[in-house]
Design an enzyme around this catalytic site. Structure first.
Site, PDB file in Angstrom:
ATOM      1  N   ARG A   1      -0.331  -2.132  -7.082  1.00 45.51           N
ATOM      2  CA  ARG A   1      -0.673  -3.171  -6.092  1.00 45.51           C
ATOM      3  C   ARG A   1      -1.674  -4.156  -6.680  1.00 45.51           C
ATOM      4  O   ARG A   1      -1.556  -5.370  -6.503  1.00 45.51           O
ATOM      5  CB  ARG A   1      -1.230  -2.498  -4.835  1.00 45.51           C
ATOM      6  CG  ARG A   1      -1.784  -3.437  -3.755  1.00 45.51           C
ATOM      7  CD  ARG A   1      -2.120  -2.617  -2.516  1.00 45.51           C
ATOM      8  NE  ARG A   1      -3.057  -3.258  -1.610  1.00 45.51           N
ATOM      9  CZ  ARG A   1      -2.714  -4.096  -0.632  1.00 45.51           C
ATOM     10  NH1 ARG A   1      -1.443  -4.415  -0.468  1.00 45.51           N
ATOM     11  NH2 ARG A   1      -3.628  -4.610   0.165  1.00 45.51           N
TER      12      ARG A   1
ATOM     13  N   TYR B   1     -10.615  -8.178  -4.757  1.00 44.89           N
ATOM     14  CA  TYR B   1      -9.479  -7.315  -5.121  1.00 44.89           C
ATOM     15  C   TYR B   1      -8.708  -7.875  -6.302  1.00 44.89           C
ATOM     16  O   TYR B   1      -8.143  -7.138  -7.100  1.00 44.89           O
ATOM     17  CB  TYR B   1      -8.569  -7.205  -3.903  1.00 44.89           C
ATOM     18  CG  TYR B   1      -7.563  -6.086  -3.953  1.00 44.89           C
ATOM     19  CD1 TYR B   1      -6.366  -6.245  -4.626  1.00 44.89           C
ATOM     20  CD2 TYR B   1      -7.799  -4.895  -3.291  1.00 44.89           C
ATOM     21  CE1 TYR B   1      -5.424  -5.234  -4.658  1.00 44.89           C
ATOM     22  CE2 TYR B   1      -6.866  -3.870  -3.308  1.00 44.89           C
ATOM     23  CZ  TYR B   1      -5.677  -4.051  -3.998  1.00 44.89           C
ATOM     24  OH  TYR B   1      -4.754  -3.048  -4.020  1.00 44.89           O
TER      25      TYR B   1
ATOM     26  N   LYS C   1      -2.357  -2.133   7.957  1.00 45.24           N
ATOM     27  CA  LYS C   1      -3.545  -1.657   8.662  1.00 45.24           C
ATOM     28  C   LYS C   1      -3.650  -2.315  10.027  1.00 45.24           C
ATOM     29  O   LYS C   1      -3.308  -3.483  10.202  1.00 45.24           O
ATOM     30  CB  LYS C   1      -4.804  -1.957   7.840  1.00 45.24           C
ATOM     31  CG  LYS C   1      -4.944  -1.090   6.591  1.00 45.24           C
ATOM     32  CD  LYS C   1      -6.263  -1.344   5.888  1.00 45.24           C
ATOM     33  CE  LYS C   1      -6.440  -0.417   4.692  1.00 45.24           C
ATOM     34  NZ  LYS C   1      -7.731  -0.656   3.992  1.00 45.24           N
TER      35      LYS C   1
ATOM     36  N   HIS D   1      -2.111   2.224  -6.155  1.00 43.87           N
ATOM     37  CA  HIS D   1      -3.089   1.147  -5.994  1.00 43.87           C
ATOM     38  C   HIS D   1      -3.166   0.283  -7.252  1.00 43.87           C
ATOM     39  O   HIS D   1      -3.421  -0.919  -7.180  1.00 43.87           O
ATOM     40  CB  HIS D   1      -4.458   1.753  -5.678  1.00 43.87           C
ATOM     41  CG  HIS D   1      -5.407   0.780  -5.061  1.00 43.87           C
ATOM     42  ND1 HIS D   1      -5.128   0.102  -3.883  1.00 43.87           N
ATOM     43  CD2 HIS D   1      -6.641   0.365  -5.441  1.00 43.87           C
ATOM     44  CE1 HIS D   1      -6.142  -0.673  -3.579  1.00 43.87           C
ATOM     45  NE2 HIS D   1      -7.073  -0.544  -4.510  1.00 43.87           N
TER      46      HIS D   1
ATOM     47  N   ARG E   1       0.858  -1.181   0.000  1.00 42.33           N
ATOM     48  CA  ARG E   1       0.000   0.000   0.000  1.00 42.33           C
ATOM     49  C   ARG E   1       0.896   1.233   0.000  1.00 42.33           C
ATOM     50  O   ARG E   1       2.040   1.191   0.460  1.00 42.33           O
ATOM     51  CB  ARG E   1      -0.895   0.025   1.239  1.00 42.33           C
ATOM     52  CG  ARG E   1      -1.846  -1.163   1.380  1.00 42.33           C
ATOM     53  CD  ARG E   1      -2.653  -1.045   2.670  1.00 42.33           C
ATOM     54  NE  ARG E   1      -3.632  -2.113   2.824  1.00 42.33           N
ATOM     55  CZ  ARG E   1      -3.430  -3.228   3.517  1.00 42.33           C
ATOM     56  NH1 ARG E   1      -2.266  -3.414   4.133  1.00 42.33           N
ATOM     57  NH2 ARG E   1      -4.372  -4.137   3.617  1.00 42.33           N
TER      58      ARG E   1
ATOM     59  N   HIS F   1      -4.573  -8.807   3.826  1.00 44.52           N
ATOM     60  CA  HIS F   1      -6.019  -8.732   3.992  1.00 44.52           C
ATOM     61  C   HIS F   1      -6.472  -9.575   5.185  1.00 44.52           C
ATOM     62  O   HIS F   1      -6.061 -10.726   5.330  1.00 44.52           O
ATOM     63  CB  HIS F   1      -6.735  -9.239   2.738  1.00 44.52           C
ATOM     64  CG  HIS F   1      -6.684  -8.276   1.597  1.00 44.52           C
ATOM     65  ND1 HIS F   1      -6.875  -8.647   0.286  1.00 44.52           N
ATOM     66  CD2 HIS F   1      -6.448  -6.935   1.564  1.00 44.52           C
ATOM     67  CE1 HIS F   1      -6.778  -7.598  -0.501  1.00 44.52           C
ATOM     68  NE2 HIS F   1      -6.515  -6.546   0.249  1.00 44.52           N
TER      69      HIS F   1
END
Length: 299
Positions: free
Chosen positions: A243, A275, A174, A240, A150, A266
């Site tokens: 990615r 995705y 995250k 993005h 990211r 994820h």
């Protein structure tokens, strides 16, 4: 804002968010905008008290937002604001129910960026750096595509997060969760070249400005646009998309959804399923090779 029972309650709610919850002014602004829209809708329905608002009104409000061409994500945010407001009204004994609680928001539109194919990636990265900025930019783009980072993860990298000898890095994603990722040989080479060019007084940050300050996300985005134009790459180039290209190419080559999930960081594999995508040609090939009755007999 005209004085009414609805507006008075909204003002008290916003004051509560500011003074007690200490919510940011940006969030307060969003609440004010969304809930002002909600109150205007209630008043258009000739409602005069919170107790008269029921789940049917909330559903009607959601449908109204949809007719106003708001995105699913925006409608979700509006309904969330309504739930928070009614929760506060319950707490203050202004009304006894939370009609917004029973209303489900529409599913968010999951619009994904397109991908670059392998030839486009090669065209993007096929250049010999001539100065320190180009060494840095090539290392950034190689690492994006090599490891599927990211943007926030890339700019927060420190030099000590890399182990180029073993070809891996540790990244914080995250939820402050860390994961170890492999680095491809082209990215390793580009990183080694960049580290030799990197300003000596850069501190811990891996990617920096010429003044040795950590590179900001916006700067990375601008540099990618620069390289797309310089290398003649059609389509919008942004982190993005690199990615997404990484994830798609990995899944097309390996068909290992769990591994790609781990690489992307994820929490839920369903996110990875959305995705990433397999093109039809690859799916058809897997089907022909795997399905017992798909195989054609040899004559």
């Amino acid at each position: 804002m005209a004085d009414s029972v609805f507006n008075s309650a909204l003002n008290e709610f916003l004051r509560y968010l500011t003074d007690v919850r200490q919510v940011s002014q940006h969030t307060i602004s969003n609440y004010r905008r969304d809930l002002t829209r909600f109150i205007q809708f209630l008043e258009s329905q000739k409602l005069k008290a919170w107790e008269r608002v029921d789940a049917g009104h909330i559903r009607f409000f959601s449908a109204y937002l949809k007719r106003q061409n708001l995105s699913s994500k925006s409608i979700q945010r509006n309904l969330s604001a309504c739930r928070s407001l009614f929760s506060y009204l319950n707490k203050e004994n202004i009304c006894k129910t939370n009609p917004a609680q029973a209303v489900s928001a529409p599913k968010a539109d999951r619009k994904l960026p397109g991908t670059f194919d392998a030839d486009q990636i090669n065209a993007l990265l096929d250049f010999i750096p001539e100065d320190w900025i180009e060494f840095r930019d090539k290392a950034i783009m190689e690492l994006f595509y090599s490891s599927g980072l990211r943007l926030s993860e890339l700019v927060s990298l420190n030099v000590q997060d890399l182990d180029l000898r073993s070809g891996q890095l540790v990244v914080t994603g995250k939820g402050q969760k860390t994961r170890a990722l492999p680095i491809g040989r082209h990215a390793v080479s580009a990183l080694q070249d960049w580290i030799e060019q990197r300003p000596l007084d850069s501190g811990h940050a891996l990617f920096t400005t010429q003044q040795g300050q950590r590179l900001k996300q916006r700067s990375v985005q601008e540099r990618l646009k620069h390289w797309a134009m310089k290398q003649g790459i059609s389509g919008n180039l942004h982190p993005h998309k690199l990615r997404h290209s990484f994830a798609s190419h990995m899944l097309e080559s390996s068909s290992d959804l769990r591994a790609v999930q781990e690489l992307l960081g994820h929490e839920d594999i369903s996110t990875t399923q959305i995705y990433t995508h397999l093109d039809f040609q690859h799916l058809a090939q897997v089907y022909d090779n795997a399905h017992p009755r798909a195989k054609r007999s040899k004559k």
